[in-house]
Design a protein around this motif. Sequence first.
Motif, short mmCIF file in Angstrom:
data_model
loop_
_atom_site.label_atom_id
_atom_site.label_comp_id
_atom_site.label_asym_id
_atom_site.label_seq_id
_atom_site.Cartn_x
_atom_site.Cartn_y
_atom_site.Cartn_z
N UNK A 141 18.82 1.24 8.29
CA UNK A 141 18.23 2.37 7.98
C UNK A 141 16.95 2.31 6.98
N UNK A 142 16.85 1.20 6.26
CA UNK A 142 15.47 0.96 5.52
C UNK A 142 14.58 0.34 6.60
N UNK A 143 15.05 -0.37 7.87
CA UNK A 143 14.04 -0.83 8.85
C UNK A 143 13.30 0.56 9.58
N UNK A 144 14.31 1.55 9.84
CA UNK A 144 13.71 2.61 10.31
C UNK A 144 12.87 3.43 9.59
N UNK A 145 13.14 3.43 8.17
CA UNK A 145 11.94 4.03 7.20
C UNK A 145 10.91 3.42 7.31
N UNK A 146 10.75 2.00 7.15
CA UNK A 146 9.54 1.04 6.96
C UNK A 146 8.74 1.42 8.51
N UNK A 147 9.48 1.29 9.56
CA UNK A 147 8.83 1.56 10.64
C UNK A 147 8.21 3.05 10.87
N UNK B 246 -0.56 5.94 7.67
CA UNK B 246 -1.75 5.21 7.59
C UNK B 246 -1.83 4.01 6.79
N UNK B 247 -0.72 2.95 7.26
CA UNK B 247 -0.76 1.80 6.13
C UNK B 247 -2.00 1.12 6.08
N UNK B 248 -2.91 1.13 7.01
CA UNK B 248 -4.24 0.17 7.07
C UNK B 248 -5.27 1.18 6.36
N UNK B 249 -4.92 2.52 6.02
CA UNK B 249 -5.78 3.13 5.20
C UNK B 249 -7.45 3.54 5.96
N UNK B 250 -7.45 3.69 7.34
CA UNK B 250 -8.56 3.74 8.09
C UNK B 250 -8.63 5.37 8.66
N UNK C 138 0.77 -1.21 0.00
CA UNK C 138 -0.04 0.11 0.12
C UNK C 138 0.90 1.22 0.05
N UNK C 139 2.02 1.12 0.65
CA UNK C 139 2.94 2.36 0.73
C UNK C 139 4.08 2.44 -0.14
N UNK C 140 3.85 1.42 -1.05
CA UNK C 140 5.11 1.24 -2.10
C UNK C 140 6.36 1.28 -1.47
N UNK C 141 6.50 0.27 -0.62
CA UNK C 141 8.02 0.40 -0.04
C UNK C 141 8.55 -0.89 -0.32
N UNK C 142 9.78 -0.94 -0.55
CA UNK C 142 10.54 -2.04 -0.72
C UNK C 142 11.06 -2.79 0.42
N UNK C 143 11.25 -4.12 0.15
CA UNK C 143 11.84 -4.73 1.57
C UNK C 143 13.10 -4.31 2.09
N UNK C 144 13.21 -4.20 3.36
CA UNK C 144 14.38 -3.66 4.11
C UNK C 144 15.87 -4.46 3.62
N UNK C 145 16.88 -3.86 3.53
CA UNK C 145 18.02 -4.38 3.52
C UNK C 145 19.16 -4.16 4.55
N UNK C 146 18.93 -2.86 5.04
CA UNK C 146 19.76 -2.35 6.04
C UNK C 146 18.95 -1.73 7.33
#
Length: 520
Positions: free
Chosen positions: A182-188, A195-199, A172-180
Amino acid sequence: MTPSLARRSRMRQAVAVTAVASTLGLLLAACGGGTQTAADSSTVTIMAPYFNADPPSADGQIAKKLNELTGKTVKITWAPNAQYEDKTNITLASSDVPQVMVVQGKSPGFVKNAQAGAFWDLTDKLKNYPNLATNMPDIQKNASVNGKVYGVFRARQAMRTSVIIRKDWLDKLHLAMPKTVDDLYTIAKAFTQDDPDGNGKADTTGIEIPKWPGGPCTNSPYDVIETWFGAGNCWTQQDGKLVPSFETSQFLKADAFIKKMVSEKLINADFATFDSTKWNEPFLTGKAGIIIDVDSRVSQLITLYKQQHPDDYQNFVTFTGNLTGPDGQLHALPTAGYAGFLAIPKASVKTDADLDKVLTFLNKLNSADLENLLNNGIQDVNYTVTDGKAAPVTPATDASKAVTNEVQSGYGQLGTNVIGNQFYPAKQATPYEQSVYDQRMAITTADLKSAVFNPAAPFVSPTYVSKGAQLDNIIADARIKYFAGQIDEQGLKDAIARWESSGGSQVKDEINKLYSGGGQ
């Protein structure tokens, strides 16, 4: 890395008072002070834990098949897992000691008994038994007590770390799987704020972490991130010496990273109190989107989604393995590679001839036929072999359910697999679930190449045996208080200094003496 695994890891922190009593009792028995009679060569006695509501039946199908395949009458004393440590100490102090005991870890009681001569030293003996001469020397070293082998270790998957993510939220948020990291922080952050659940409500959290029993070196999500940052695994080498991971600069940087995510509400606010038995719930109910745990939780979550969303359960869970740290390197956190061992008490196995009989039995127990029995069950009763995999008999029968229950409840605890798994891998229920399982295995195999093993794993510090729980609590309490903002980084450093002055410096000296001397 689940809390249940952490609790098993924490057995080494058990209070040593009962250990002293058990040492005395066992030594008396070993020296002839007990009433133990000579072992009947046609019978093998074992003590092992069980995990279901009831222990396996003494006259069940597995028990009968075990006797048939080994040519022995195998008498097993089953003890509930929750009380197994206490049962072990009581048994060791009694005059009725089994010939083989499942020992779940290097607890103070076991270490004291082993070093006092109450268990057989198998260091130079296992090589004479082809199914016990392991092809995993590093794991056997980890399972040793200062270089001495006091049991046949129970091999387990050495790499299990996984980052589990809500796939529908990523999409939904057009995010790629984390590799680093820093990616984990961005996704979190996106899972918390976008609003990843769109409510239309700010009611989601990036990462869910439960209350974790125990301090450092319990495979917690905190330990995982600290390893990713390059702090090492429990201990690490600096300037030719071993230091605890929490005395590294990388540890402080990792904990600052975690603290930042807590302060920004990217980690659940109740991380210090959230019930670990409910860890799946926020992920399933759309309240949190990331779990850092063992990879078996991936399949567990998929099974739960399959029950709730049978038509599209494939759309909710995705995962990866360890993440690259700030230094651009992959520091993957492994398990110790074993889950305790099968030890042989001298109180019941008194002579070299008796020892040979027991080791011959254990050698047979680690053959392919017996591994299949202990781990899969009975072919054509509860499973069939399809494409080299064990597929459950369907529809399930009363007989198949009984055999499967016995395997899961206790008999799997007797498997050692020290020359590799010879049993059939489980065939998954659907092609999708099989592909997930295969992907899990591929990720763990790849991550194992970057595994950071604990260099102090073989060594047992006498000071840690007596003060380990106290010392670990100093770091555990300070780490949680730091994450919660109750102390600052200097407060965390002060706690580390208090660990040193409370006995930690002696632990370091003892570990390094053993390390430099090769465990002797």
